[in-house]
Design a protein around this motif. Structure first.
Motif: not given
Ligand SMILES: Cc1ncc(COP(=O)(O)O)c(C=O)c1O
Length: 343
Positions: A61-68, A92-94, A144-146, A173-175, A201-206
Protein backbone atom coordinates in the motif's frame (compact mmCIF):
# COMPACT_ATOMS: atom_id res chain seq x y z
CA UNK A 1 -12.77 28.45 -1.96
CA UNK A 2 -13.40 24.91 -3.23
CA UNK A 3 -10.59 22.36 -3.33
CA UNK A 4 -10.61 22.60 -7.11
CA UNK A 5 -9.87 26.32 -7.05
CA UNK A 6 -6.63 25.92 -5.06
CA UNK A 7 -3.30 25.29 -6.73
CA UNK A 8 -2.07 22.58 -4.40
CA UNK A 9 1.73 22.47 -4.27
CA UNK A 10 1.98 20.68 -0.92
CA UNK A 11 3.00 17.33 -2.40
CA UNK A 12 2.83 15.18 -5.52
CA UNK A 13 0.72 12.76 -3.48
CA UNK A 14 -2.35 15.02 -3.67
CA UNK A 15 -3.21 14.44 -7.35
CA UNK A 16 -6.48 12.64 -8.12
CA UNK A 17 -6.91 9.71 -10.52
CA UNK A 18 -7.56 10.82 -14.10
CA UNK A 19 -10.62 9.60 -16.09
CA UNK A 20 -8.40 7.12 -17.99
CA UNK A 21 -7.04 5.74 -14.75
CA UNK A 22 -10.53 5.40 -13.30
CA UNK A 23 -11.53 3.45 -16.40
CA UNK A 24 -8.52 1.15 -16.00
CA UNK A 25 -9.60 0.57 -12.38
CA UNK A 26 -13.15 -0.25 -13.52
CA UNK A 27 -11.90 -2.66 -16.18
CA UNK A 28 -9.37 -4.49 -13.99
CA UNK A 29 -9.47 -8.28 -13.66
CA UNK A 30 -8.99 -9.21 -10.00
CA UNK A 31 -8.61 -12.16 -7.63
CA UNK A 32 -7.51 -12.78 -4.04
CA UNK A 33 -3.94 -11.52 -3.86
CA UNK A 34 -3.24 -13.20 -0.51
CA UNK A 35 -3.76 -16.45 -2.43
CA UNK A 36 -1.52 -15.03 -5.18
CA UNK A 37 -4.53 -15.08 -7.51
CA UNK A 38 -4.85 -11.46 -8.58
CA UNK A 39 -3.61 -11.40 -12.19
CA UNK A 40 -3.37 -7.61 -12.31
CA UNK A 41 -1.19 -7.51 -9.19
CA UNK A 42 0.99 -10.38 -10.40
CA UNK A 43 1.45 -8.66 -13.72
CA UNK A 44 2.34 -5.32 -12.10
CA UNK A 45 4.86 -6.92 -9.74
CA UNK A 46 6.56 -8.72 -12.62
CA UNK A 47 6.50 -5.60 -14.78
CA UNK A 48 8.12 -3.32 -12.18
CA UNK A 49 10.72 -5.98 -11.34
CA UNK A 50 11.58 -6.19 -15.03
CA UNK A 51 11.75 -2.40 -15.41
CA UNK A 52 14.33 -2.29 -12.62
CA UNK A 53 16.17 -5.47 -13.65
CA UNK A 54 15.33 -7.44 -10.50
CA UNK A 55 13.92 -10.95 -10.12
CA UNK A 56 10.67 -10.24 -8.33
CA UNK A 57 8.38 -7.54 -7.00
CA UNK A 58 5.90 -7.04 -4.17
CA UNK A 59 2.93 -4.66 -4.34
CA UNK A 60 2.33 -2.78 -1.07
CA UNK A 61 0.00 0.00 0.00
CA UNK A 62 2.73 2.54 0.82
CA UNK A 63 6.32 3.54 0.28
CA UNK A 64 6.85 3.42 4.01
CA UNK A 65 5.94 -0.27 3.93
CA UNK A 66 8.16 -1.08 0.94
CA UNK A 67 11.02 0.79 2.63
CA UNK A 68 10.48 -1.11 5.87
CA UNK A 69 10.23 -4.48 4.12
CA UNK A 70 13.26 -3.70 1.96
CA UNK A 71 15.40 -2.65 4.91
CA UNK A 72 14.34 -5.56 7.06
CA UNK A 73 15.30 -7.94 4.24
CA UNK A 74 18.87 -6.60 4.52
CA UNK A 75 19.30 -5.67 8.18
CA UNK A 76 18.81 -8.12 11.06
CA UNK A 77 17.49 -6.90 14.44
CA UNK A 78 20.25 -5.05 16.27
CA UNK A 79 22.27 -4.31 13.15
CA UNK A 80 22.42 -0.84 11.67
CA UNK A 81 21.26 1.00 8.60
CA UNK A 82 23.25 4.07 7.53
CA UNK A 83 21.51 6.92 5.74
CA UNK A 84 21.69 10.70 5.42
CA UNK A 85 20.15 12.84 8.13
CA UNK A 86 17.36 14.15 5.86
CA UNK A 87 16.35 10.71 4.57
CA UNK A 88 12.64 9.85 4.55
CA UNK A 89 13.43 6.52 6.24
CA UNK A 90 14.64 8.31 9.39
CA UNK A 91 12.65 11.54 9.24
CA UNK A 92 9.18 10.55 8.17
CA UNK A 93 8.45 6.87 8.76
CA UNK A 94 7.66 7.37 12.42
CA UNK A 95 10.48 5.19 13.67
CA UNK A 96 8.99 2.19 11.89
CA UNK A 97 12.40 0.71 11.10
CA UNK A 98 13.24 0.77 14.82
CA UNK A 99 9.83 -0.19 16.18
CA UNK A 100 8.97 -2.96 13.72
CA UNK A 101 12.35 -3.92 12.24
CA UNK A 102 14.45 -3.45 15.41
CA UNK A 103 16.96 -1.70 13.21
CA UNK A 104 19.53 0.74 14.57
CA UNK A 105 20.28 3.79 12.40
CA UNK A 106 23.19 6.20 12.08
CA UNK A 107 23.20 9.21 9.79
CA UNK A 108 25.62 11.45 7.91
CA UNK A 109 25.07 15.07 6.98
CA UNK A 110 24.41 15.57 3.27
CA UNK A 111 23.92 18.98 1.67
CA UNK A 112 20.53 18.88 -0.12
CA UNK A 113 20.55 15.13 0.53
CA UNK A 114 23.27 14.65 -2.11
CA UNK A 115 25.14 11.36 -1.73
CA UNK A 116 28.86 11.37 -1.00
CA UNK A 117 29.70 7.68 -1.34
CA UNK A 118 33.08 8.07 0.32
CA UNK A 119 31.55 9.67 3.41
CA UNK A 120 28.86 6.99 3.63
CA UNK A 121 31.29 4.11 3.22
CA UNK A 122 33.70 5.62 5.75
CA UNK A 123 31.00 5.22 8.42
CA UNK A 124 30.33 1.56 7.70
CA UNK A 125 31.57 -1.01 10.21
CA UNK A 126 30.37 -4.31 8.74
CA UNK A 127 31.71 -6.64 11.37
CA UNK A 128 31.97 -4.68 14.57
CA UNK A 129 32.32 -7.60 16.97
CA UNK A 130 30.55 -8.01 20.30
CA UNK A 131 30.74 -4.39 21.58
CA UNK A 132 29.69 -2.18 18.69
CA UNK A 133 26.81 -2.16 16.24
CA UNK A 134 27.54 -3.83 12.89
CA UNK A 135 26.52 -2.08 9.68
CA UNK A 136 24.35 -4.24 7.43
CA UNK A 137 23.07 -1.75 4.87
CA UNK A 138 23.19 1.80 3.52
CA UNK A 139 20.03 3.55 2.30
CA UNK A 140 20.04 6.06 -0.55
CA UNK A 141 17.10 8.26 -1.57
CA UNK A 142 16.76 9.14 -5.26
CA UNK A 143 15.39 11.68 -5.88
CA UNK A 144 15.81 13.17 -2.44
CA UNK A 145 12.57 14.57 -1.07
CA UNK A 146 13.57 16.87 1.81
CA UNK A 147 16.80 17.70 -0.02
CA UNK A 148 14.63 19.36 -2.69
CA UNK A 149 14.16 16.75 -5.42
CA UNK A 150 17.91 16.16 -5.64
CA UNK A 151 19.11 13.61 -8.20
CA UNK A 152 21.88 11.36 -6.91
CA UNK A 153 24.92 11.45 -9.21
CA UNK A 154 25.28 8.16 -11.05
CA UNK A 155 29.02 7.89 -10.36
CA UNK A 156 28.36 8.28 -6.61
CA UNK A 157 25.76 5.51 -6.73
CA UNK A 158 28.22 3.32 -8.61
CA UNK A 159 31.00 4.06 -6.15
CA UNK A 160 28.69 3.31 -3.24
CA UNK A 161 27.55 -0.05 -4.60
CA UNK A 162 31.06 -1.12 -5.51
CA UNK A 163 32.44 -0.06 -2.11
CA UNK A 164 29.54 -1.66 -0.26
CA UNK A 165 29.99 -4.93 -2.17
CA UNK A 166 33.68 -4.95 -1.28
CA UNK A 167 32.96 -4.75 2.46
CA UNK A 168 29.86 -6.96 2.47
CA UNK A 169 27.31 -4.21 3.12
CA UNK A 170 23.99 -4.06 1.23
CA UNK A 171 22.32 -1.05 -0.41
CA UNK A 172 18.63 -0.14 -0.16
CA UNK A 173 17.30 2.43 -2.62
CA UNK A 174 14.33 4.52 -1.54
CA UNK A 175 13.21 5.29 -5.07
CA UNK A 176 9.84 6.83 -4.24
CA UNK A 177 10.67 9.32 -7.02
CA UNK A 178 13.19 7.27 -8.97
CA UNK A 179 10.97 7.86 -12.01
CA UNK A 180 11.73 11.58 -11.79
CA UNK A 181 15.49 10.91 -11.70
CA UNK A 182 15.16 8.58 -14.69
CA UNK A 183 13.16 11.07 -16.76
CA UNK A 184 15.42 14.01 -15.84
CA UNK A 185 18.72 12.22 -16.57
CA UNK A 186 17.85 9.53 -19.10
CA UNK A 187 19.73 7.01 -16.96
CA UNK A 188 17.98 3.66 -17.61
CA UNK A 189 15.88 2.29 -14.75
CA UNK A 190 17.82 -0.97 -14.97
CA UNK A 191 21.06 0.95 -14.36
CA UNK A 192 19.62 2.45 -11.19
CA UNK A 193 18.14 -0.93 -10.25
CA UNK A 194 21.48 -2.70 -10.58
CA UNK A 195 23.01 -0.35 -8.00
CA UNK A 196 20.89 -1.56 -5.08
CA UNK A 197 19.99 -4.86 -3.44
CA UNK A 198 16.44 -3.79 -2.64
CA UNK A 199 14.54 -0.99 -4.38
CA UNK A 200 11.32 0.67 -3.29
CA UNK A 201 9.38 2.68 -5.89
CA UNK A 202 6.12 4.58 -5.46
CA UNK A 203 3.25 4.77 -7.93
CA UNK A 204 1.36 7.30 -5.82
CA UNK A 205 3.76 10.27 -6.07
CA UNK A 206 4.45 11.94 -9.42
CA UNK A 207 2.94 9.04 -11.38
CA UNK A 208 -0.44 9.91 -9.91
CA UNK A 209 -1.88 6.56 -8.74
CA UNK A 210 -4.11 6.86 -5.67
CA UNK A 211 -2.03 4.37 -3.70
CA UNK A 212 0.69 1.79 -4.18
CA UNK A 213 4.40 1.06 -4.03
CA UNK A 214 6.47 -1.87 -5.23
CA UNK A 215 9.52 -3.45 -3.62
CA UNK A 216 11.87 -5.31 -5.94
CA UNK A 217 14.77 -7.61 -5.16
CA UNK A 218 15.76 -11.26 -5.50
CA UNK A 219 12.96 -13.85 -5.59
CA UNK A 220 14.12 -15.13 -2.20
CA UNK A 221 14.02 -11.74 -0.47
CA UNK A 222 10.65 -10.93 -2.02
CA UNK A 223 9.23 -14.26 -0.80
CA UNK A 224 10.34 -13.34 2.73
CA UNK A 225 9.00 -9.80 2.35
CA UNK A 226 5.64 -11.27 1.31
CA UNK A 227 5.45 -13.07 4.64
CA UNK A 228 6.34 -9.90 6.54
CA UNK A 229 3.86 -7.83 4.53
CA UNK A 230 1.08 -10.14 5.75
CA UNK A 231 2.45 -10.01 9.29
CA UNK A 232 2.35 -6.18 9.17
CA UNK A 233 -1.30 -6.41 8.12
CA UNK A 234 -0.57 -5.58 4.48
CA UNK A 235 -1.99 -8.70 2.85
CA UNK A 236 -4.63 -7.30 0.51
CA UNK A 237 -7.36 -9.15 -1.37
CA UNK A 238 -8.88 -8.02 -4.71
CA UNK A 239 -6.30 -5.29 -4.92
CA UNK A 240 -5.93 -5.50 -8.68
CA UNK A 241 -8.23 -2.47 -8.72
CA UNK A 242 -5.29 -0.50 -7.32
CA UNK A 243 -2.57 -2.33 -9.25
CA UNK A 244 -4.48 -1.40 -12.43
CA UNK A 245 -4.18 2.26 -11.45
CA UNK A 246 -0.46 1.78 -10.88
CA UNK A 247 0.03 0.10 -14.24
CA UNK A 248 -1.93 2.84 -15.96
CA UNK A 249 0.25 5.42 -14.22
CA UNK A 250 3.43 3.73 -15.43
CA UNK A 251 2.15 3.47 -18.99
CA UNK A 252 0.72 7.00 -19.26
CA UNK A 253 2.30 9.30 -16.70
CA UNK A 254 6.01 8.56 -16.78
CA UNK A 255 7.23 10.69 -19.68
CA UNK A 256 5.10 13.67 -18.62
CA UNK A 257 7.14 14.02 -15.42
CA UNK A 258 9.38 16.27 -17.54
CA UNK A 259 6.49 18.80 -17.54
CA UNK A 260 6.46 18.79 -13.74
CA UNK A 261 10.20 19.45 -13.74
CA UNK A 262 9.84 22.41 -16.11
CA UNK A 263 7.02 23.85 -13.98
CA UNK A 264 9.05 23.50 -10.78
CA UNK A 265 11.83 25.42 -12.47
CA UNK A 266 9.31 28.09 -13.50
CA UNK A 267 8.19 28.48 -9.88
CA UNK A 268 11.79 28.75 -8.68
CA UNK A 269 12.51 31.39 -11.34
CA UNK A 270 9.46 33.40 -10.22
CA UNK A 271 10.53 33.27 -6.57
CA UNK A 272 14.17 34.05 -7.34
CA UNK A 273 13.10 37.09 -9.38
CA UNK A 274 11.79 38.74 -6.19
CA UNK A 275 13.79 36.91 -3.49
CA UNK A 276 17.03 35.46 -4.90
CA UNK A 277 18.13 34.64 -1.35
CA UNK A 278 15.42 31.95 -1.00
CA UNK A 279 16.28 29.64 -3.88
CA UNK A 280 18.82 29.20 -6.66
CA UNK A 281 16.76 28.00 -9.64
CA UNK A 282 19.78 26.11 -10.96
CA UNK A 283 19.50 23.75 -7.99
CA UNK A 284 15.98 22.68 -9.02
CA UNK A 285 16.52 19.35 -10.73
CA UNK A 286 13.09 17.70 -10.67
CA UNK A 287 9.59 18.50 -9.33
CA UNK A 288 10.47 19.83 -5.86
CA UNK A 289 11.47 23.35 -4.87
CA UNK A 290 12.61 24.10 -1.33
CA UNK A 291 12.60 27.75 -0.25
CA UNK A 292 14.95 28.37 2.64
CA UNK A 293 15.17 31.41 4.92
CA UNK A 294 11.62 32.72 5.23
CA UNK A 295 8.88 32.87 7.87
CA UNK A 296 7.39 29.61 6.65
CA UNK A 297 4.04 29.58 8.48
CA UNK A 298 3.31 33.22 7.57
CA UNK A 299 4.16 32.66 3.92
CA UNK A 300 2.05 29.48 3.78
CA UNK A 301 -0.92 31.32 5.33
CA UNK A 302 -0.58 34.29 2.96
CA UNK A 303 -0.31 32.00 -0.06
CA UNK A 304 -3.33 30.04 1.11
CA UNK A 305 -5.37 33.24 1.30
CA UNK A 306 -4.49 33.75 -2.36
CA UNK A 307 -5.45 30.18 -3.36
CA UNK A 308 -2.04 28.46 -3.31
CA UNK A 309 -1.17 25.67 -0.89
CA UNK A 310 2.45 24.99 0.07
CA UNK A 311 4.10 22.72 2.64
CA UNK A 312 5.86 23.98 5.74
CA UNK A 313 9.00 21.87 6.26
CA UNK A 314 10.30 23.83 9.24
CA UNK A 315 10.15 27.33 10.75
CA UNK A 316 12.12 28.76 7.83
CA UNK A 317 11.51 26.23 5.05
CA UNK A 318 8.71 25.85 2.56
CA UNK A 319 8.34 23.15 -0.09
CA UNK A 320 6.61 23.45 -3.45
CA UNK A 321 5.89 20.28 -5.44
CA UNK A 322 4.53 20.12 -8.98
CA UNK A 323 2.43 17.18 -10.17
CA UNK A 324 -0.29 15.86 -12.46
CA UNK A 325 -2.95 18.27 -11.15
CA UNK A 326 -0.86 21.42 -11.69
CA UNK A 327 -1.02 22.50 -15.32
CA UNK A 328 0.60 25.53 -16.98
CA UNK A 329 -2.24 27.84 -15.91
CA UNK A 330 -2.04 26.64 -12.32
CA UNK A 331 1.71 27.06 -12.39
CA UNK A 332 1.43 30.64 -13.66
CA UNK A 333 -1.16 31.47 -11.00
CA UNK A 334 1.07 30.03 -8.30
CA UNK A 335 4.10 31.91 -9.67
CA UNK A 336 2.18 35.20 -9.50
CA UNK A 337 0.90 34.55 -5.98
CA UNK A 338 4.32 33.52 -4.68
CA UNK A 339 5.96 36.57 -6.25
CA UNK A 340 3.35 38.79 -4.61
CA UNK A 341 3.50 37.13 -1.19
CA UNK A 342 7.31 37.08 -1.08
CA UNK A 343 8.04 40.50 -2.57
C1 LIG B 1 11.36 9.71 -0.47
C2 LIG B 1 10.13 9.07 0.10
N1 LIG B 1 10.19 7.80 0.50
C3 LIG B 1 9.13 7.17 1.01
C4 LIG B 1 7.92 7.82 1.15
C5 LIG B 1 6.78 7.08 1.80
O1 LIG B 1 5.70 6.91 0.98
P1 LIG B 1 4.24 6.68 1.62
O2 LIG B 1 3.72 8.04 1.94
O3 LIG B 1 3.50 6.00 0.51
O4 LIG B 1 4.40 5.84 2.83
C6 LIG B 1 7.80 9.15 0.75
C7 LIG B 1 6.52 9.86 0.90
O5 LIG B 1 6.39 11.01 0.59
C8 LIG B 1 8.95 9.80 0.22
O6 LIG B 1 8.91 11.08 -0.16
Amino acid sequence: MTRESFVDLRSDTVSRPTPGMRQAIADSVVGDDVYGEDPTVNELEAHVAELLGHEAGLFCPTGSMTNMLGVRALVAPGQELLCDALAHVVRAELGGHAVLGQVSTRTWHAERGRLDAQAALAMAVPDAGPYMVSTAAIAVENTHNFGGGTIQPLEQLQRLKQGADEIGVKVHLDGARLWNAHVATGVPLTTYGALADTVSVCLSKGLGAPIGSVLVSTAERIAQARVWRKRYGGGMRQVGVLAAAGRYALDHHLVRLADDHARARRLADAVAAVRPDLVDPDTVETNIVVLDGLAAADVAAAARDEGVLVSVLGPHRVRLVTHLDVDDDGCERAAEVLAKVLA
